[in-house]
Design an enzyme around this catalytic site. Structure first.
Site, PDB file in Angstrom:
ATOM      1  N   HIS A   1      -1.393  -8.645 -11.981  1.00 56.27           N
ATOM      2  CA  HIS A   1      -2.410  -8.376 -10.967  1.00 56.27           C
ATOM      3  C   HIS A   1      -3.664  -7.882 -11.694  1.00 56.27           C
ATOM      4  O   HIS A   1      -3.954  -6.684 -11.755  1.00 56.27           O
ATOM      5  CB  HIS A   1      -1.899  -7.339  -9.958  1.00 56.27           C
ATOM      6  CG  HIS A   1      -2.953  -6.956  -8.962  1.00 56.27           C
ATOM      7  ND1 HIS A   1      -3.435  -7.823  -8.011  1.00 56.27           N
ATOM      8  CD2 HIS A   1      -3.636  -5.802  -8.793  1.00 56.27           C
ATOM      9  CE1 HIS A   1      -4.363  -7.210  -7.297  1.00 56.27           C
ATOM     10  NE2 HIS A   1      -4.512  -5.985  -7.758  1.00 56.27           N
TER      11      HIS A   1
ATOM     12  N   GLY B   1      -3.201   4.186   1.941  1.00 53.65           N
ATOM     13  CA  GLY B   1      -2.234   5.007   2.679  1.00 53.65           C
ATOM     14  C   GLY B   1      -2.621   5.122   4.150  1.00 53.65           C
ATOM     15  O   GLY B   1      -1.799   4.926   5.060  1.00 53.65           O
TER      16      GLY B   1
ATOM     17  N   ARG C   1      -9.592   1.600 -20.317  1.00 48.00           N
ATOM     18  CA  ARG C   1      -8.366   1.053 -19.715  1.00 48.00           C
ATOM     19  C   ARG C   1      -7.118   1.761 -20.266  1.00 48.00           C
ATOM     20  O   ARG C   1      -6.162   2.015 -19.551  1.00 48.00           O
ATOM     21  CB  ARG C   1      -8.297  -0.452 -19.983  1.00 48.00           C
ATOM     22  CG  ARG C   1      -7.209  -1.127 -19.179  1.00 48.00           C
ATOM     23  CD  ARG C   1      -7.325  -2.631 -19.176  1.00 48.00           C
ATOM     24  NE  ARG C   1      -6.129  -3.247 -18.618  1.00 48.00           N
ATOM     25  CZ  ARG C   1      -5.879  -3.366 -17.323  1.00 48.00           C
ATOM     26  NH1 ARG C   1      -6.746  -2.915 -16.449  1.00 48.00           N
ATOM     27  NH2 ARG C   1      -4.767  -3.923 -16.898  1.00 48.00           N
TER      28      ARG C   1
ATOM     29  N   GLN D   1      -7.115   5.535   0.791  1.00 52.63           N
ATOM     30  CA  GLN D   1      -7.575   4.434   1.667  1.00 52.63           C
ATOM     31  C   GLN D   1      -6.423   3.548   2.127  1.00 52.63           C
ATOM     32  O   GLN D   1      -6.309   3.219   3.299  1.00 52.63           O
ATOM     33  CB  GLN D   1      -8.477   3.498   0.877  1.00 52.63           C
ATOM     34  CG  GLN D   1      -9.806   3.948   0.430  1.00 52.63           C
ATOM     35  CD  GLN D   1     -10.543   2.659   0.073  1.00 52.63           C
ATOM     36  OE1 GLN D   1     -11.208   2.088   0.928  1.00 52.63           O
ATOM     37  NE2 GLN D   1     -10.399   2.194  -1.156  1.00 52.63           N
TER      38      GLN D   1
ATOM     39  N   VAL E   1       2.135  -0.403  -5.743  1.00 53.52           N
ATOM     40  CA  VAL E   1       0.806  -0.903  -5.369  1.00 53.52           C
ATOM     41  C   VAL E   1      -0.235  -0.346  -6.353  1.00 53.52           C
ATOM     42  O   VAL E   1      -1.167  -1.036  -6.749  1.00 53.52           O
ATOM     43  CB  VAL E   1       0.461  -0.482  -3.920  1.00 53.52           C
ATOM     44  CG1 VAL E   1      -0.933  -0.950  -3.526  1.00 53.52           C
ATOM     45  CG2 VAL E   1       1.514  -1.017  -2.942  1.00 53.52           C
TER      46      VAL E   1
ATOM     47  N   ASP F   1      -2.873 -11.228  -3.750  1.00 52.96           N
ATOM     48  CA  ASP F   1      -3.421 -12.371  -4.494  1.00 52.96           C
ATOM     49  C   ASP F   1      -3.003 -13.681  -3.830  1.00 52.96           C
ATOM     50  O   ASP F   1      -3.795 -14.614  -3.726  1.00 52.96           O
ATOM     51  CB  ASP F   1      -2.966 -12.288  -5.952  1.00 52.96           C
ATOM     52  CG  ASP F   1      -3.284 -10.924  -6.536  1.00 52.96           C
ATOM     53  OD1 ASP F   1      -4.455 -10.528  -6.460  1.00 52.96           O
ATOM     54  OD2 ASP F   1      -2.365 -10.219  -6.994  1.00 52.96           O
TER      55      ASP F   1
ATOM     56  N   ASN G   1      -1.557   6.846 -15.635  1.00 51.59           N
ATOM     57  CA  ASN G   1      -0.621   6.353 -14.627  1.00 51.59           C
ATOM     58  C   ASN G   1       0.797   6.268 -15.155  1.00 51.59           C
ATOM     59  O   ASN G   1       1.758   6.447 -14.408  1.00 51.59           O
ATOM     60  CB  ASN G   1      -1.097   5.008 -14.083  1.00 51.59           C
ATOM     61  CG  ASN G   1      -2.160   5.241 -13.026  1.00 51.59           C
ATOM     62  OD1 ASN G   1      -1.897   5.885 -12.031  1.00 51.59           O
ATOM     63  ND2 ASN G   1      -3.366   4.769 -13.276  1.00 51.59           N
TER      64      ASN G   1
HETATM   65  P1  NDP Z   1      -7.441   6.164  -3.134  1.00 54.97           P
HETATM   66  O1  NDP Z   1      -8.174   6.742  -4.314  1.00 54.97           O
HETATM   67  O2  NDP Z   1      -8.104   6.084  -1.829  1.00 54.97           O
HETATM   68  O3  NDP Z   1      -6.068   6.947  -2.937  1.00 54.97           O
HETATM   69  C1  NDP Z   1      -5.147   7.095  -3.965  1.00 54.97           C
HETATM   70  C2  NDP Z   1      -4.241   8.261  -3.674  1.00 54.97           C
HETATM   71  O4  NDP Z   1      -3.471   8.470  -4.850  1.00 54.97           O
HETATM   72  C3  NDP Z   1      -4.979   9.550  -3.424  1.00 54.97           C
HETATM   73  O5  NDP Z   1      -5.220   9.728  -2.062  1.00 54.97           O
HETATM   74  C4  NDP Z   1      -4.038  10.601  -3.974  1.00 54.97           C
HETATM   75  O6  NDP Z   1      -3.159  11.007  -2.935  1.00 54.97           O
HETATM   76  C5  NDP Z   1      -3.243   9.844  -5.029  1.00 54.97           C
HETATM   77  N1  NDP Z   1      -3.691  10.241  -6.374  1.00 54.97           N
HETATM   78  C6  NDP Z   1      -4.961  10.269  -6.865  1.00 54.97           C
HETATM   79  N2  NDP Z   1      -4.966  10.714  -8.130  1.00 54.97           N
HETATM   80  C7  NDP Z   1      -3.683  10.948  -8.431  1.00 54.97           C
HETATM   81  C8  NDP Z   1      -3.048  11.444  -9.586  1.00 54.97           C
HETATM   82  N3  NDP Z   1      -3.735  11.762 -10.691  1.00 54.97           N
HETATM   83  N4  NDP Z   1      -1.700  11.587  -9.542  1.00 54.97           N
HETATM   84  C9  NDP Z   1      -1.002  11.258  -8.428  1.00 54.97           C
HETATM   85  N5  NDP Z   1      -1.559  10.802  -7.306  1.00 54.97           N
HETATM   86  C10 NDP Z   1      -2.873  10.649  -7.312  1.00 54.97           C
HETATM   87  O7  NDP Z   1      -6.949   4.717  -3.630  1.00 54.97           O
HETATM   88  P2  NDP Z   1      -6.525   3.470  -2.754  1.00 54.97           P
HETATM   89  O8  NDP Z   1      -5.611   3.911  -1.677  1.00 54.97           O
HETATM   90  O9  NDP Z   1      -7.719   2.661  -2.427  1.00 54.97           O
HETATM   91  O10 NDP Z   1      -5.726   2.622  -3.866  1.00 54.97           O
HETATM   92  C11 NDP Z   1      -4.514   3.100  -4.396  1.00 54.97           C
HETATM   93  C12 NDP Z   1      -4.087   2.255  -5.579  1.00 54.97           C
HETATM   94  O11 NDP Z   1      -3.823   0.918  -5.168  1.00 54.97           O
HETATM   95  C13 NDP Z   1      -5.134   2.151  -6.684  1.00 54.97           C
HETATM   96  O12 NDP Z   1      -4.480   2.255  -7.941  1.00 54.97           O
HETATM   97  C14 NDP Z   1      -5.679   0.741  -6.510  1.00 54.97           C
HETATM   98  O13 NDP Z   1      -6.196   0.233  -7.732  1.00 54.97           O
HETATM   99  C15 NDP Z   1      -4.417   0.021  -6.106  1.00 54.97           C
HETATM  100  N6  NDP Z   1      -4.610  -1.281  -5.454  1.00 54.97           N
HETATM  101  C16 NDP Z   1      -3.682  -2.248  -5.712  1.00 54.97           C
HETATM  102  C17 NDP Z   1      -3.788  -3.489  -5.141  1.00 54.97           C
HETATM  103  C18 NDP Z   1      -2.763  -4.540  -5.443  1.00 54.97           C
HETATM  104  O14 NDP Z   1      -2.909  -5.657  -4.931  1.00 54.97           O
HETATM  105  N7  NDP Z   1      -1.728  -4.278  -6.213  1.00 54.97           N
HETATM  106  C19 NDP Z   1      -4.904  -3.832  -4.243  1.00 54.97           C
HETATM  107  C20 NDP Z   1      -5.793  -2.722  -3.980  1.00 54.97           C
HETATM  108  C21 NDP Z   1      -5.654  -1.506  -4.590  1.00 54.97           C
HETATM  109  P3  NDP Z   1      -2.802  12.561  -2.655  1.00 54.97           P
HETATM  110  O15 NDP Z   1      -4.025  13.375  -2.923  1.00 54.97           O
HETATM  111  O16 NDP Z   1      -2.360  12.547  -1.240  1.00 54.97           O
HETATM  112  O17 NDP Z   1      -1.667  12.894  -3.578  1.00 54.97           O
END
Ligand code: NDP
Length: 329
Positions: free
Chosen positions: A189, A17, A100, A15, A131, A161, A107
């Site tokens: 965060h 991205g 958690r 999302q 992020v 934030d 991660n």
């Molecule tokens: P999505 O789930 O839409 O996308 C995350 C992407 O991460 C996927 O498209 C995939 O990309 C990749 N991914 C998923 N699982 C794995 C894995 N096991 N290993 C490596 N890559 C993986 O999430 P969002 O884009 O909505 O959010 C991304 C992150 O940002 C989340 O952790 C969310 O909590 C965080 N976030 C942080 C904020 C902040 O203020 N710091 C605010 C909002 C969100 P692909 O398949 O292309 O590899």
């Protein structure tokens, strides 16, 4: 025309991205005269690669004049080779029934590997913003696994934030966001973070004289700290466009400087305000025109902010303990 800057984005098909890539290429992140060479790192599976191919077709169809080159990668070292800006969004989402601790560990493995690869192949002055959550600890893991890069290369996103805090205060005072200066948000965060208006000015007037303390404590702080959850509840999906926009703000200011304006960045602590050295913690910062981030020093903290900071330190210490296996000695 300037030399293109090499930018690597992980999680490009998610999302955030999808919301950020088009703005990077249109010049919002680095400036309207700054071309970019974009490398997009996805996981090595057919679904991710196919989705990325589609995103790249759309990027290509925009015919962005600033997009000098675009590549898809699944190999970390190829993805991060010579990169000057790394936007680390890709991360393992929290699944049903997942604790958690499982999320932290899942991660940790990702950010440990990415830290090692950045250490080996990224430009020595790379600017990394994490992020993907838990972003403070993920950034700390990457930093610890990149001993040959200066810790100041690493940061985590807390600008969302700050932006949320600015909008809440603007709404409450009936003043525009651009009239507000010196907003602070301290810590992690997570809902434990401490949004703080003690030093904030609204059109040069002290915010504490415009809003009452009870509103700050019982409405402002919880609204900002729990906004992520409220958006999931309302939208059925987590914040994406606002997170992308905040990441743009974070990198734009890091690259171009803030001319004395405060911005909130989670950066490795230098020991200020009792935060252990190296802990990636949200602080009010300024950025010099050369891109040096400086934590705003010697602020007088109220007792409740001090207590809040201590809680955030404890929470981050616990996160660090949970991922200790991924930190080299
Ligand atoms: P999505 O789930 O839409 O996308 C995350 C992407 O991460 C996927 O498209 C995939 O990309 C990749 N991914 C998923 N699982 C794995 C894995 N096991 N290993 C490596 N890559 C993986 O999430 P969002 O884009 O909505 O959010 C991304 C992150 O940002 C989340 O952790 C969310 O909590 C965080 N976030 C942080 C904020 C902040 O203020 N710091 C605010 C909002 C969100 P692909 O398949 O292309 O590899």
């Amino acid at each position: 025309m300037k030399e293109p800057i090499r930018v690597t984005v992980t999680g490009p098909t998610g999302q955030i991205g999808y919301a950020i890539l088009f703005r990077i290429c249109s010049g919002a992140m680095f400036g309207a005269d700054q071309p970019v060479k974009l490398t997009l790192l996805s996981r090595d599976n057919e679904k991710s690669k196919a989705a990325l191919k589609g995103v790249m077709m759309e990027l290509s169809d925009c015919a962005f004049p600033l997009l000098a080159e675009m590549r898809a990668e699944t190999d970390l070292r190829e993805a991060f080779r010579d990169c000057e800006a790394a936007i680390l969004i890709g991360s393992r989402p929290r699944g049903p029934g997942m604790e958690r601790a499982d999320l932290l560990e899942g991660n940790a493995a990702i950010f440990c590997e990415q830290g090692r690869a950045l250490n080996e192949v990224a430009a020595r002055n790379v600017k990394v913003v994490v992020v993907g959550n838990p972003c403070n600890t993920n950034a700390w893991i990457a930093m610890k696994n990149a001993p040959s890069l200066d810790p100041s290369c690493f940061s985590a996103l807390m600008r969302l934030d700050e932006n949320r805090a600015l909008s809440q205060l603007a709404e409450k005072t009936g003043m525009p966001v651009c009239s507000i200066q010196k907003m602070a948000v301290w810590g992690n965060h997570s809902p434990t973070m401490v949004p703080d208006v003690t030093a904030t000015l609204v059109a040069d007037k002290k915010a504490v004289d415009l809003v009452d303390g009870e509103w700050v404590k019982s409405e402002f702080r919880p609204t900002v700290a729990k906004r992520g959850g409220a958006i999931i509840k309302a939208r059925g999906a987590s914040s994406a466009a606002s997170a992308a926009s905040a990441t743009i703000d974070h990198m734009y200011d890091w690259t171009n400087g803030t001319d004395g304006r405060w911005v909130i960045m989670a950066v490795p602590s230098d020991g200020s305000y009792g935060v252990p050295e190296g802990m990636v913690f949200g602080f009010p910062c300024t950025v010099t025109a050369e891109g040096k981030v400086e934590i705003v020093k010697d602020l007088e903290l109220t007792d409740d902010v001090k207590v809040g900071i201590a809680k955030n330190i404890e929470e981050l210490k616990k996160e660090q303990e949970a991922v200790a296996a991924f930190i080299p000695n």
